[in-house]
Design a protein around this motif. Structure first.
Motif, short mmCIF file in Angstrom:
data_model
loop_
_atom_site.label_atom_id
_atom_site.label_comp_id
_atom_site.label_asym_id
_atom_site.label_seq_id
_atom_site.Cartn_x
_atom_site.Cartn_y
_atom_site.Cartn_z
N GLU A 84 -42.38 45.94 -36.87
CA GLU A 84 -41.64 44.81 -37.44
C GLU A 84 -40.58 45.29 -38.42
N VAL A 85 -40.92 46.29 -39.23
CA VAL A 85 -39.94 46.84 -40.17
C VAL A 85 -38.79 47.47 -39.40
N GLY A 86 -39.13 48.20 -38.35
CA GLY A 86 -38.09 48.81 -37.53
C GLY A 86 -37.18 47.77 -36.90
N ALA A 87 -37.78 46.67 -36.43
CA ALA A 87 -36.99 45.59 -35.84
C ALA A 87 -36.09 44.93 -36.88
N LEU A 88 -36.62 44.81 -38.12
CA LEU A 88 -35.84 44.21 -39.20
C LEU A 88 -34.63 45.06 -39.53
N ILE A 89 -34.79 46.37 -39.42
CA ILE A 89 -33.70 47.30 -39.73
C ILE A 89 -32.69 47.31 -38.59
N ASN A 90 -33.16 47.26 -37.35
CA ASN A 90 -32.29 47.43 -36.19
C ASN A 90 -31.86 46.12 -35.54
N GLU A 91 -32.55 45.03 -35.84
CA GLU A 91 -32.23 43.73 -35.25
C GLU A 91 -32.10 42.70 -36.35
N PRO A 92 -30.98 41.97 -36.42
CA PRO A 92 -30.83 40.95 -37.46
C PRO A 92 -31.86 39.84 -37.29
N LYS A 93 -32.69 39.64 -38.30
CA LYS A 93 -33.70 38.59 -38.22
C LYS A 93 -34.15 38.23 -39.63
N GLY A 94 -34.86 37.12 -39.75
CA GLY A 94 -35.36 36.67 -41.03
C GLY A 94 -34.55 35.50 -41.57
N GLN A 95 -34.89 35.03 -42.76
CA GLN A 95 -34.20 33.91 -43.38
C GLN A 95 -33.07 34.41 -44.25
N LEU A 96 -31.89 33.83 -44.08
CA LEU A 96 -30.71 34.18 -44.87
C LEU A 96 -30.34 32.98 -45.73
N ASN A 97 -30.38 33.15 -47.05
CA ASN A 97 -30.11 32.08 -48.00
C ASN A 97 -28.68 32.21 -48.53
N ILE A 98 -27.88 31.17 -48.33
CA ILE A 98 -26.47 31.19 -48.70
C ILE A 98 -26.18 30.05 -49.67
N LEU A 99 -25.47 30.35 -50.75
CA LEU A 99 -25.10 29.35 -51.75
C LEU A 99 -23.58 29.17 -51.72
N LEU A 100 -23.13 27.92 -51.60
CA LEU A 100 -21.70 27.62 -51.45
C LEU A 100 -21.24 26.63 -52.51
N ALA A 114 -22.45 27.33 -37.69
CA ALA A 114 -23.03 26.97 -36.39
C ALA A 114 -22.81 28.08 -35.37
N GLU A 115 -21.60 28.65 -35.36
CA GLU A 115 -21.31 29.75 -34.43
C GLU A 115 -22.19 30.96 -34.73
N PHE A 116 -22.34 31.25 -36.01
CA PHE A 116 -23.18 32.39 -36.40
C PHE A 116 -24.63 32.18 -35.97
N ALA A 117 -25.13 30.95 -36.16
CA ALA A 117 -26.51 30.64 -35.77
C ALA A 117 -26.72 30.83 -34.27
N LEU A 118 -25.73 30.50 -33.47
CA LEU A 118 -25.84 30.69 -32.02
C LEU A 118 -25.80 32.18 -31.65
N MET A 119 -25.02 32.95 -32.39
CA MET A 119 -24.91 34.38 -32.10
C MET A 119 -26.17 35.15 -32.50
N TYR A 120 -26.85 34.67 -33.55
CA TYR A 120 -28.03 35.38 -34.08
C TYR A 120 -29.21 34.41 -34.16
N PRO A 121 -29.86 34.14 -33.04
CA PRO A 121 -30.93 33.14 -33.01
C PRO A 121 -32.17 33.53 -33.82
#
Length: 298
Positions: A84-100, A114-121
């Protein structure tokens, strides 16, 4: 009494499942002597023989069977964590918190997110907004976007400037602005402010002169939302300082011509450190690759 090491247990479980020292050594990509040494260390640490080997086969002692059953689930769990750690390093995954910032290019940002969410499910996006010049709490966010005019205060965050957006002083088309020509003329005008006790910053237009002039202005109303300030300007409530991109297509407002121009609004992004997780890096790369959509408005 010696204690068994994690490596000893890993080699022992691998040896049991491989069926021989040679196969275990091949699986671990290490010399056979090293596997044998770890087995000896483990037996000495526990004070019991674990494996009986003959020229043709090996079999577990009672202690060996007990240890294998106890160690196997933990070794499997460690392998899973490693994967799982290897996948986290090599594959984008997890929760990304953005403040705007509030009302920050809502239509364009919505499309980009929306486009980013489709690119990185495998990335779960959590986008929140704040009002005011700077957010009060950033720690729980991976990325914070900030619109500012003055330099950002020092902090432990990494700040990167992205774009600047020219601003102007706007009034309703019905507003008589014939008496206004310099920033000082704004002091006694009714103004629509973004924050209480606001000052408007102006830059000297002289080449190579970065001197700023702060003009205190009188609040008629205070709206943190740029869209509310724009609507109040159209309705002739007062003067407002607005980014030009918010008013480009609005024929119901006039731009006040002054001897000095308001300081441009800067867009910066803040993140925790230069060693950022892959999920954060791919979002920043994606956003920067699509800055052209915002630059068209700047």
């Amino acid at each position: 009494m010696m204690q068994a090491s994690l490596d000893d247990l890993l080699f022992f479980v691998t040896l049991v499942e491989a069926g021989s020292l040679t196969k275990a050594a091949d699986k671990l990509s290490i010399p056979k002597s090293k596997v044998s040494r770890h087995l000896t260390q483990l037996e000495q640490a526990l004070g019991n023989p674990l494996l009986i080997r003959t020229t043709r086969k090996q079999h577990l002692t009672e202690s060996g069977q007990l240890l294998y059953r106890a160690a196997k689930p933990h070794i499997d769990a460690l392998h899973k964590v490693e994967e799982e750690v290897g996948a986290l390093i090599n594959e984008p995954k997890g929760q990304l918190n953005i403040l705007l910032p509030l009302d920050f290019f809502n239509q364009i940002m919505s499309a980009l997110v929306a486009e980013f969410a489709l690119m990185y499910p495998n990335i779960t996006l959590n986008c929140a907004h704040y009002s005011g010049p700077l957010p009060d709490e950033q720690q729980k966010f991976d990325i914070t976007f900030v619109l500012h005019e003055s330099p950002l205060p020092e902090s432990n965050w990494i700040a990167k400037g992205l774009l600047s957006f020219p601003q102007s002083i706007y009034a309703s088309e019905r507003y008589d602005a014939s008496h206004i020509s310099s920033p000082e003329d704004l002091i006694n005008e009714n103004c629509i402010l973004a924050h209480e006790q606001d000052q408007w910053l102006f830059r000297d237009g002289t080449r190579n002169n970065n001197k700023l002039q702060a003009v205190p202005v009188k609040a008629r109303v205070v709206f943190t939302s740029p869209e509310m300030r724009r609507q109040a300007t159209i309705r002739n409530i007062g003067l407002a300082k607005l980014p030009n991109y918010t008013c480009q297509l609005d024929c119901k407002m006039q731009k006040i011509k002054l001897t000095k121009q308001p300081v441009a609004q800067q867009l910066s992004v803040l993140y925790h450190s230069r060693s950022i997780p892959l999920k954060t890096r791919v979002f920043l790369d994606f956003f920067q690759n699509n800055l052209g959509r915002l630059e068209l408005l700047a």
